[in-house]
Design a protein around this motif. Structure first.
Motif, mmCIF file in Angstrom:
data_model
loop_
_atom_site.group_PDB
_atom_site.id
_atom_site.type_symbol
_atom_site.label_atom_id
_atom_site.label_comp_id
_atom_site.label_asym_id
_atom_site.label_seq_id
_atom_site.Cartn_x
_atom_site.Cartn_y
_atom_site.Cartn_z
ATOM 1 N N MET A 187 15.322 47.348 100.009
ATOM 2 C CA MET A 187 16.123 47.752 101.167
ATOM 3 C C MET A 187 16.581 46.547 101.976
ATOM 4 O O MET A 187 17.681 46.532 102.526
ATOM 5 N N MET A 196 23.302 48.425 97.416
ATOM 6 C CA MET A 196 22.412 49.580 97.491
ATOM 7 C C MET A 196 22.584 50.514 96.311
ATOM 8 O O MET A 196 22.192 51.678 96.377
ATOM 9 N N LEU A 241 19.247 51.966 95.045
ATOM 10 C CA LEU A 241 18.702 52.895 96.022
ATOM 11 C C LEU A 241 19.477 54.204 96.050
ATOM 12 O O LEU A 241 18.901 55.292 96.073
ATOM 13 N N SER A 245 19.054 59.703 99.301
ATOM 14 C CA SER A 245 18.333 59.436 100.546
ATOM 15 C C SER A 245 17.201 60.436 100.789
ATOM 16 O O SER A 245 16.123 60.057 101.269
ATOM 17 N N TRP A 282 21.993 55.448 104.840
ATOM 18 C CA TRP A 282 22.533 54.195 104.301
ATOM 19 C C TRP A 282 23.021 53.282 105.422
ATOM 20 O O TRP A 282 22.967 52.058 105.303
ATOM 21 N N MET A 314 20.285 51.042 106.574
ATOM 22 C CA MET A 314 20.004 49.903 105.693
ATOM 23 C C MET A 314 20.689 48.629 106.200
ATOM 24 O O MET A 314 20.228 47.518 105.931
ATOM 25 N N LYS A 325 18.978 45.030 106.329
ATOM 26 C CA LYS A 325 19.569 43.869 105.660
ATOM 27 C C LYS A 325 19.937 42.749 106.639
ATOM 28 O O LYS A 325 20.148 41.608 106.225
#
Length: 274
Positions: free
Chosen positions: A138, A144, A147, A152, A186, A189, A193
């Motif tokens: 993550m 992504m 992921l 989700s 998302w 994220m 990041k």
């Protein structure tokens, strides 16, 4: 838990709960990920017996409105300063497990007049990034795609499976799942990041803020090494390890609430420097 409400802070609709009874000390709870302010239900009554308590879903988290520019710990700290001013209780103690940990420390660094102390833990909040499992991807994976192949909902349910003792109610679990529907998970994220670049700006060695560090001994995601490094480097801190995994505020909620109660009542005033 007090009734859930919505207010406008910095032109954003922010979900919050509040118990304000004229106490001398006030606590601001910042939601963890992938949870919301409901994560604090197990400790709420204990804290509200002695302190003014406010919990907010940070912008883009829980049910609060998103502003993409806020999705980094440095910028989010500026929002939290505005939230403290909004509730007008003076400087507050910020309890920020998980994603709130770095935010709370940046409030201490950039807005020290708004914060009395920080309670942190269960977070990837030092450099180099110390994490394990899916949290590493993550934060560090450049995209992504992997992921997103899981979805989700599956990721959130998988993360919550690390809660080993506390039993989530159906309604609270649904709140978490609904909070991050329609791509909102998302979006969060982007905050994760941003951590490597953001944490490079954190001057831990010179942060005079009193910090209570609480960590789950077997945290499989934000591993205990984060807490050990914070304890070594922060000049004014107290460090406790609880017999839990990632979700110390729920799995060991009685001990977690007791540590915060003692800290906010008197502990933060002690000299923890060394």
């Amino acid at each position: 838990m007090s009734p859930i409400q919505t207010t406008i802070i910095d032109n954003l609709a922010i979900r919050y709960a509040a118990s304000i009874s004229g106490f001398a000390e006030s606590i601001l709870l910042l939601n963890p990920l992938p949870e919301s302010i409901w994560a604090f239900e197990p400790i709420w009554d204990k804290l509200a017996e002695k302190f003014n308590v406010i919990a907010i879903d940070l912008p883009g988290f829980g049910r609060s409105q998103i502003r993409e520019a806020l999705l980094s710990p440095v910028v989010m700290a500026g929002f939290v300063k505005k939230a403290i001013d909004h509730f007008d209780l003076g400087p507050m103690h910020i309890v920020g497990p998980d994603v709130g940990s770095s935010v709370a420390m940046f409030v201490g660094q950039y807005h020290p007049d708004r914060i009395k102390s920080a309670v942190v833990g269960s977070a990837a909040c030092v450099l180099p990034i110390c994490s394990d499992g899916i949290l590493t991807g993550m934060i560090l994976d450049p995209d992504m795609d992997t992921l997103k192949s899981y979805g989700s909902k599956a990721i959130i349910n998988g993360a919550l499976a690390n809660m080993t003792s506390y039993q989530l109610s159906h309604d609270v679990r649904e709140d978490y799942l609904v909070s991050y529907e329609d791509g909102r998970f998302w979006d969060t994220m982007k905050f994760l990041k941003s951590l490597p670049a953001g944490l490079s700006k954190l001057d831990m060695d010179n942060l005079r803020l009193p910090v209570l560090i609480i960590w789950g001994e077997t945290d499989p995601l934000a591993i205990l090494k984060n807490g050990e490094i914070l304890h070594e480097r922060l000049p004014n801190n107290e460090f406790h390890v609880l017999p839990s995994g990632h979700y110390a505020w729920e799995d060991t909620h009685e001990s977690y609430a007791e540590l915060i109660t003692e800290w906010v009542s008197n502990g933060y005033k002690r000299d923890h420097t060394y």
